[in-house]
Enzyme design. Structure first.
Site, mmCIF file in Angstrom:
data_model
loop_
_atom_site.group_PDB
_atom_site.id
_atom_site.type_symbol
_atom_site.label_atom_id
_atom_site.label_comp_id
_atom_site.label_asym_id
_atom_site.label_seq_id
_atom_site.Cartn_x
_atom_site.Cartn_y
_atom_site.Cartn_z
ATOM 1 N N LYS A 106 78.230 139.995 27.549
ATOM 2 C CA LYS A 106 77.520 140.506 28.719
ATOM 3 C C LYS A 106 78.578 140.771 29.781
ATOM 4 O O LYS A 106 79.195 139.852 30.302
ATOM 5 C CB LYS A 106 76.489 139.503 29.223
ATOM 6 C CG LYS A 106 75.691 140.050 30.399
ATOM 7 C CD LYS A 106 74.847 138.989 31.059
ATOM 8 C CE LYS A 106 74.214 139.602 32.300
ATOM 9 N NZ LYS A 106 73.911 138.591 33.311
ATOM 10 N N GLY A 167 69.580 135.972 41.476
ATOM 11 C CA GLY A 167 69.054 134.759 42.080
ATOM 12 C C GLY A 167 68.182 134.970 43.299
ATOM 13 O O GLY A 167 67.722 133.996 43.901
ATOM 14 N N ALA A 193 68.311 140.137 36.359
ATOM 15 C CA ALA A 193 68.496 139.652 37.738
ATOM 16 C C ALA A 193 67.330 140.015 38.652
ATOM 17 O O ALA A 193 66.807 141.126 38.610
ATOM 18 C CB ALA A 193 69.802 140.153 38.347
ATOM 19 N N GLY A 194 66.947 139.032 39.467
ATOM 20 C CA GLY A 194 65.963 139.245 40.517
ATOM 21 C C GLY A 194 64.533 138.912 40.168
ATOM 22 O O GLY A 194 63.689 138.785 41.055
ATOM 23 N N ASN A 215 67.228 133.688 34.446
ATOM 24 C CA ASN A 215 67.863 132.378 34.567
ATOM 25 C C ASN A 215 67.309 131.611 35.763
ATOM 26 O O ASN A 215 66.594 130.624 35.617
ATOM 27 C CB ASN A 215 69.380 132.529 34.662
ATOM 28 C CG ASN A 215 70.129 131.209 34.662
ATOM 29 O OD1 ASN A 215 71.346 131.186 34.752
ATOM 30 N ND2 ASN A 215 69.455 130.078 34.561
ATOM 31 N N SER A 216 67.620 132.073 36.976
ATOM 32 C CA SER A 216 67.279 131.323 38.190
ATOM 33 C C SER A 216 65.794 131.016 38.297
ATOM 34 O O SER A 216 65.407 129.915 38.711
ATOM 35 C CB SER A 216 67.734 132.098 39.431
ATOM 36 O OG SER A 216 69.127 132.285 39.430
#
EC number: 2.8.1.10
Length: 265
Positions: A106, A167, A193-194, A215-216
């Site tokens: 990645k 995040g 992301a986001g 993830n976050s």
């Protein structure tokens, strides 16, 4: 209704369309349980985190790499040269974990420390080098349709446009450009992301994205184990909705129980 098929990246088939990260968890135990609850197959690992953190090796040991496919990432790299070096280390990490044929990376090239936005020029430069070194390159990019197409043309195996900054939990801020990327792409599009909640993961899949990376939103949830399950359901629901095909939008109402051909007696 469209027929579903496996997600294919670099010639490898995956049944899950949810990819997950390993950072920000309160403990390795919570991380592992969350990964299992997502039913994901692809797990991304920050090479520099493993390399520099005293518990990095412990992270690798906690995960059963017979159940998950490692996706080493170049997080923390600010230019192409750094990213290439870390990608090579990541390939060695995958081999140490028993995945001898794993050439996935990645690609993240992020000089911006405030908003963590990827550098398009350095990303393209790094991708060209890594492809020549036989990597399966999954580049993290802004929602830029022109860049996405260029990365496809040079041989990237996916493109990974951001929904919003890493995040931030702001969801999908540029639906128009994301839709264009999906429409124009001949390789898988993974929204990365986001994403903050399952409805946003579902929205990405409803647009026709091939997968999402989260993830976050899981790691920082009040209950990561429950959120992991919820994200799994959200991705699956969004994919089913995309395959089923939504109704067309129209300006006027259309009664669900029409009165035509009803006897007036």
């Amino acid at each position: 209704m469209k027929e579903d098929s496996a997600l294919i990246i670099g010639g490898k088939n995956f049944s899950s369309r949810l990819m997950v990260g390993t950072g920000k968890y309160t403990s390795a135990e919570v991380m592992v349980e969350s990964l299992l609850n997502t039913e994901s197959e692809i797990v991304t690992v920050a090479v520099r985190r493993v390399q520099n953190h005293q518990n990095g090796e412990n992270l690798l040991e906690k995960i059963d790499w017979e159940k998950f496919w490692m996706l080493p990432n170049t997080a923390g790299c600010a230019n192409a040269d750094e990213a290439v070096r870390i990608a090579i280390l990541g390939r060695e990490l995958a081999k140490l974990s028993g995945q001898e044929e794993n050439n996935f990376v990645k690609l993240e090239v992020i000089p911006d420390k405030k908003y963590l936005l990827p550098d398009p020029i350095e990303t393209l430069k790094a991708a060209e080098i890594l492809i020549k070194k036989d990597f399966i390159v999954l580049p993290y990019i802004n929602a830029d349709p022109i860049l996405a197409k260029k990365l496809e043309e040079i041989g990237c195996s996916t493109v990974m446009p951001l929904g919003s900054p890493i995040g931030s939990g702001q969801g999908l801020l540029n639906l128009s450009n994301i839709s264009i990327i999906i429409e124009n792409s001949n390789i898988p599009v993974i929204i990365d992301a986001g994403i903050g909640v399952p409805s946003e993961a579902s929205q990405a899949m409803e647009l026709g994205a091939d997968g999402v990376l989260i993830n976050s939103a899981i790691a920082l949830a009040k209950d990561p184990l429950k959120m992991a399950k919820a994200m799994n359901h959200g991705v699956r629901a969004g994919r089913e909705a995309f395959l089923a095909g939504r109704i067309e939008k129209q300006r006027l109402a259309s009664a669900s129980s029409p009165f035509t051909n009803i006897s007036k007696k």
